[in-house]
Design a protein around this motif. Structure first.
Motif, short mmCIF file in Angstrom:
data_model
loop_
_atom_site.label_atom_id
_atom_site.label_comp_id
_atom_site.label_asym_id
_atom_site.label_seq_id
_atom_site.Cartn_x
_atom_site.Cartn_y
_atom_site.Cartn_z
N ASN A 54 0.93 -1.00 0.06
CA ASN A 54 -0.02 -0.04 0.22
C ASN A 54 0.93 1.18 0.12
O ASN A 54 0.57 2.22 0.81
N LEU A 55 1.90 1.15 -0.89
CA LEU A 55 2.79 2.47 -0.73
C LEU A 55 2.15 3.21 -1.96
O LEU A 55 1.78 2.85 -3.21
N ALA A 56 1.98 4.61 -1.70
CA ALA A 56 1.31 5.53 -2.61
C ALA A 56 2.70 6.05 -3.43
O ALA A 56 3.72 6.32 -2.83
N GLN A 57 2.41 6.63 -4.52
CA GLN A 57 3.37 7.56 -5.27
C GLN A 57 3.11 9.05 -5.16
O GLN A 57 1.91 9.46 -5.18
N SER A 58 3.95 9.73 -5.06
CA SER A 58 3.86 11.24 -4.89
C SER A 58 4.95 11.82 -5.80
O SER A 58 6.35 11.50 -5.56
N SER A 59 4.86 12.70 -6.72
CA SER A 59 5.82 13.41 -7.50
C SER A 59 6.56 12.44 -8.13
O SER A 59 7.80 12.50 -8.22
N ASN A 60 5.93 11.29 -8.71
CA ASN A 60 6.50 10.13 -9.57
C ASN A 60 7.64 9.33 -8.62
O ASN A 60 8.82 9.28 -9.10
N ARG A 61 7.18 9.33 -7.37
CA ARG A 61 8.41 8.47 -6.60
C ARG A 61 7.52 7.87 -5.42
O ARG A 61 6.60 8.10 -4.89
N VAL A 62 8.03 6.90 -5.09
CA VAL A 62 7.58 5.90 -4.09
C VAL A 62 8.70 5.99 -2.98
O VAL A 62 9.73 5.67 -3.06
N VAL A 63 8.34 6.17 -1.60
CA VAL A 63 9.26 6.08 -0.38
C VAL A 63 9.25 4.99 0.52
O VAL A 63 7.69 4.50 0.82
N LEU A 64 10.14 4.19 0.63
CA LEU A 64 10.39 3.04 1.37
C LEU A 64 11.02 3.19 2.49
O LEU A 64 12.06 3.67 2.26
#
Lengths: 304, 187
Positions: free
Chosen positions: A256-266
């Motif tokens: 359930n990771l969302a993307q923001s500004s064409n990026r996913v943060v883990l």
């Protein structure tokens, strides 16, 4: 599974029966339980059959394909279907191209009859009528396009605004969570401020060559390693990511990771990453709930 | 191959219950395991993949009363282990290769093609266009053509592949049904 081999290549070798016995067995055991791998095998099989049907396989692969696929009724049916589909698609495409080549002639014929109508009227009146019609048409079109553009820009700005608000909220929650985590674990290392996070930005498609692999140095007091995964595109609304040593099994997974500004943060606990080379497998979650691997990211961790 | 052990309804139900307590879920898992085993046998070059899969399932079903309560792990892997043994027996026996079938007659090929045309008409315009664009002949490399198609549609290449695969699988089923109907009519 064989180390350091991209998924697609390994699947192709499996389909062409090029794997050693033990490697094949490991692959097949995973095939029995891994839905994503099974799906990818079906897609790669389609591609392979299509290539064979188009006579596009290199000679060595062609022979292996024939041994693997053409020994069964099912395989022969797949190849025959691929040939028929290719033939039908090419014919349909050629027909469509022909039809679109014919239509400009039809348009010219229609234009001609309009001019003839205008010429049948009084010369001055027909000229005025034509001019007025053109002006109204041009004005109306310009207005419609302008309204559309403005609406589109407004939608874009509103969407961007929402994204930024969501990102801000996420960053604030993440900061609070990390501070809490550090407080709970106790800071055993003097000199490192609370909420110690080290971050690394990763780009898809980068290789693992010694010179070009992304590197991160993790201080002993760091609690979290934040991996910023740049996306090629934002085709999915949510993602899942699995981190593991190269050639090994996953050791950390987030869903359930969302993307923001064409990026996913883990965010990965630093304790999970001793020194070594790692791969992050990023999958997009489809509308049906399944997962499709999107990209892989490599990095090397060193410990202080 | 060993003498065939006849699967009773009771034994089959026990095997399904071993896969999942919910019968519907168990049925889906069973179908899933079956199709994956068929795929594995096919890729190992076995022309009788379905028969070997059925033999595997029979043997596992027979064994359920012994292992059902004690086995730990994914049942799919147990099926795989039995399938591997079935394969080794099959290879050891070295059955005579099946005769290479005659190529389809022109009439058969024409009938199959007509069915494909009919089935294509049943697709939605979007799906029909996708399949045509995906499979048509192009001068440029296929991979570049498909990447461009994916870009135009605003989706990833893998998503495009999945859609094309689903549509193609549906077409194959449709064509198969059409061919069977025509064969039945002809009789």
């Amino acid at each position: 599974m064989e180390n350091n081999v991209p998924h697609e290549e390994l699947i192709r070798r499996y389909l062409l029966n090029q794997l050693a016995d033990d490697e094949r067995q490991r692959f097949e055991m995973r095939l029995m339980t891994d839905d994503e791998l099974y799906q990818q095998v079906l897609l790669s099989e389609d591609d392979l059959v299509d290539e064979y049907a188009r006579d596009a396989l290199p000679e060595g692969e062609r022979k292996q394909f024939e041994l693997s696929f053409l020994s069964s009724e099912e395989g022969r049916r797949q190849v025959e279907f691929a040939r028929e589909l290719r033939k039908l698609a090419s014919q349909a495409s050629a027909r469509a191209a022909q039809e679109s080549a014919v239509s400009p002639v039809g348009q010219a014929a229609r234009r001609q009859s309009l001019f003839e109508f205008l010429r049948s009227q009084h010369r001055l009146m027909s000229l005025s009528f034509a001019t007025a019609a053109l002006l109204i048409l041009a004005g109306g079109t310009w207005l419609a396009v302008s309204v559309y553009r403005l609406q589109y820009q407004l939608d874009l700005e509103q969407a961007r605004n929402r994204e930024l608000m969501e990102e801000l909220q996420r960053e604030q929650s993440e900061r609070a969570r990390l501070e809490q985590q550090l407080a709970a674990s106790g800071s055993g290392d003097g000199g490192l401020r609370a909420g110690a996070v080290v971050a690394l930005t990763l780009t898809p498609g980068a290789t693992r060559d010694a010179g070009s692999i992304a590197r991160i140095s993790i201080p002993s007091a760091a609690t979290v390693v934040q991996l910023h995964l740049n996306l090629r595109d934002d085709a999915y609304t949510s993602y899942s990511a699995e981190v593991g040593p190269v050639g090994g099994d996953g050791i950390w997974r987030a869903d359930n990771l969302a993307q923001s500004s064409n990026r996913v943060v883990l965010s990965v606990p630093a304790t999970m990453l001793p020194a070594g080379d790692y791969v992050v497998r990023l999958s997009g979650v489809t509308t049906g709930g399944g997962a499709a691997e999107v990209d892989r990211y490599y990095f090397r961790a060193a410990r202080d | 191959m060993r003498d065939k052990w006849v699967v009773t309804q009771e034994a089959f139900d026990r095997m399904l219950a071993w896969l999942d307590e919910d019968r519907d879920k168990a049925g889906n898992k069973y179908e899933d395991i079956r199709k994956r085993l068929i795929k594995i046998f096919l890729r190992r070059g076995c022309p009788l993949a379905e028969e070997l899969t059925d033999e595997t399932i029979n043997r596992v079903t027979k064994k359920i009363s012994q292992i059902g309560d004690t086995y730990e792990g994914d049942p799919a892997l147990y099926f795989y282990g039995v399938a591997h043994n079935v394969y080794l027996e099959y290879v050891k026996k070295r059955p005579a290769p099946l005769p290479i079938p005659e190529p389809d007659s022109p009439e058969t090929r024409e009938r199959n093609y007509a069915c494909l045309e009919q089935c294509m008409e049943k697709l939605s315009p979007e799906n029909r266009e996708l399949i045509i664009e995906y499979y048509k002949d192009e001068k440029q490399a296929k991979i570049n053509q498909r990447k461009e198609l994916a870009r135009q549609m605003g989706i990833t290449l893998n998503t495009l592949r999945m859609r094309a695969h689903r549509i193609k699988a549906g077409l194959q089923e449709c064509v198969l049904a059409c061919v069977e109907r025509k064969q039945a009519d002809w009789r």
